[in-house]
Design a protein around this motif. Structure first.
Motif, PDB file in Angstrom:
ATOM      1  N   ILE A  69      26.837  88.516  89.350  1.00 12.66           N
ATOM      2  CA  ILE A  69      25.676  88.605  88.471  1.00 12.66           C
ATOM      3  C   ILE A  69      25.627  89.954  87.762  1.00 12.66           C
ATOM      4  N   PHE A  72      27.710  89.640  84.784  1.00 12.94           N
ATOM      5  CA  PHE A  72      26.999  88.849  83.795  1.00 12.94           C
ATOM      6  C   PHE A  72      26.015  89.716  83.013  1.00 12.94           C
ATOM      7  N   MET A 200      31.091  86.514  84.848  1.00 12.47           N
ATOM      8  CA  MET A 200      30.562  86.221  86.179  1.00 12.47           C
ATOM      9  C   MET A 200      31.532  85.349  86.968  1.00 12.47           C
TER      10      MET A 200
END
Length: 407
Positions: A69, A72, A200
């Motif tokens: 994450i 991301f 991710m």
């Protein structure tokens, strides 16, 4: 001659360290009862405040790192973090965790980003300079409610604390600007979400751990980190007690009185400042109990929380010890943070108070803030910050889309 002075100076540091450790050990032997009580206070503060406040965030941060994450957000929030703070987009995750859970989690996450090559050394040093905060639970719960017995003072302390650190982020973006930087993300508007999703997935593939192992490793590493933090808190609680017994806090308090004089601090708050020089929790507790006006107590508490104490400095040093990140900029940032936060509190309680009363009377006038205000600062703080970051990201993407269409 200069070379000889340099050799003597370098040799003096280890000697003073040995002498200080020997004095501490001798004091522990000579005064076992007060030292035991001090260690017990430190252990109680760690178990009742630090562990509940930080353990969930530590586990979640480790899961975020393992699940990709952070990668991301690094791609998605590049248009926000790079122009504002001169750090990669992955710094947004460190900023969000640092602002919602408190120190030293930002140093731990920055060290991991540095080890993974997601930030350069200078970018990592910038990042820890403005993401090291006292936790919202500590300011709004432990200090405002538990120490000052007035929840309405929590937003004042938190606003000054976070506002000062945000200003530090803008200021430190110019630190080391001639040094190499990590490659910026240069995707078009339509490709950016897809690239973030791919980043991710690639991070998850590189990690390769199943969910069960990832969860177990997150809990294990988080609790080991908390044990280290607890050791620092107990140690510096004992150091404060020993310094009090030996009469060392009084001379130090007289010196710090000059540092606090520009903010109108009196002699009654100099002793809490001396304690806060070593450990933040004990210093803020002593400052909240000082027999001075509430504004002076708030200024002293802001100074202490901005500096964070030698205990936090030791914790950050332990977190970044396996990297090439330097502590010099971090120490300067903590000093600036304390003075900026104290100045903002003095401003909010002085010239800006009529404006605050007009904008938020339910926070500054009512002795107890309404439930909505408490929810906003306790429960919804992290959600609010993340929402603001994504709104900024949308503005940045819109600007990039406009420039892209124009070109």
């Amino acid at each position: 001659m200069r070379h000889q002075v340099l050799i003597i100076t370098r040799g003096l540091g280890p000697i003073l360290t040995v002498v200080a450790v020997m004095v501490l050990a001798l004091a522990i032997i000579l005064f076992p009862q007060p030292v035991f009580q001090a260690a017990l206070r430190g252990l109680k503060a760690w178990w009742e405040i630090v562990v509940p406040a930080l353990l969930p965030f530590f586990i979640i941060s480790q899961l975020f790192m393992g699940l990709g994450i952070v990668h991301f957000l690094g791609v998605l929030l590049e248009p926000v973090m790079r122009p504002l703070f001169n750090v990669p987009g992955s710094g947004a995750f460190v900023m969000a965790m640092g602002y919602t859970s408190g120190s030293p989690i930002s140093a731990m996450l920055t060290a991991q980003l540095r080890q993974q090559g997601l930030v350069t050394r200078v970018e990592g040093e910038r990042l820890i300079c403005f993401t090291n905060n006292a936790s919202p639970l500590f300011m709004l719960g432990a200090v405002a409610v538990g120490m000052l017995h007035n929840p309405a003072l929590g937003p004042v302390l938190a606003g000054a604390h976070y506002g000062a650190n945000f200003c530090l982020g803008i200021l430190f973006r110019f630190y080391g600007r001639r040094q190499p930087v990590s490659p910026p993300v240069s995707y078009t508007l339509l490709a950016l979400p897809r690239r973030a999703w791919q980043a991710m997935l690639q991070a998850q593939q590189r990690d390769g751990r199943p969910l069960g192992q990832l969860l177990g490793d997150a809990v294990n590493r988080s609790f080991l980190t908390l044990i280290t933090i607890g050791g620092f808190i107990i140690l510096f609680s004992v150091i404060i007690q020993v310094a009090t017994i030996l009469g060392l806090l009084e001379p130090l308090a007289r010196i710090l009185l000059y540092a606090g004089s520009p903010f109108g601090l009196s002699r009654d708050t100099s002793l809490p400042l001396a304690a806060g020089l070593f450990e933040m929790t004990m210093g803020t507790k002593f400052a909240s109990e000082a027999a001075v006006p509430i504004t002076e107590r708030l200024v002293a508490i802001s100074l202490i929380m901005g500096w964070a104490g030698l205990s936090i400095l030791g914790q950050v040093a332990a977190m970044v010890s396996h990297t090439d990140l330097r502590l010099g900029p971090f120490i300067v940032a903590r000093l600036l943070h304390g003075f900026l936060a104290a100045a903002l509190v003095r401003l909010c309680q002085g010239p800006a108070r009529p404006v605050l009363l007009l904008l938020a009377p339910e926070i500054t006038l009512v002795p107890r803030a309404p439930w909505f205000t408490l929810w906003l600062y306790y429960t919804g703080f992290a959600l609010t910050l993340v929402t603001v970051l994504f709104l900024l990201a949308g503005l940045g993407l819109g600007a990039r889309y406009f420039l892209y269409r124009r070109s």
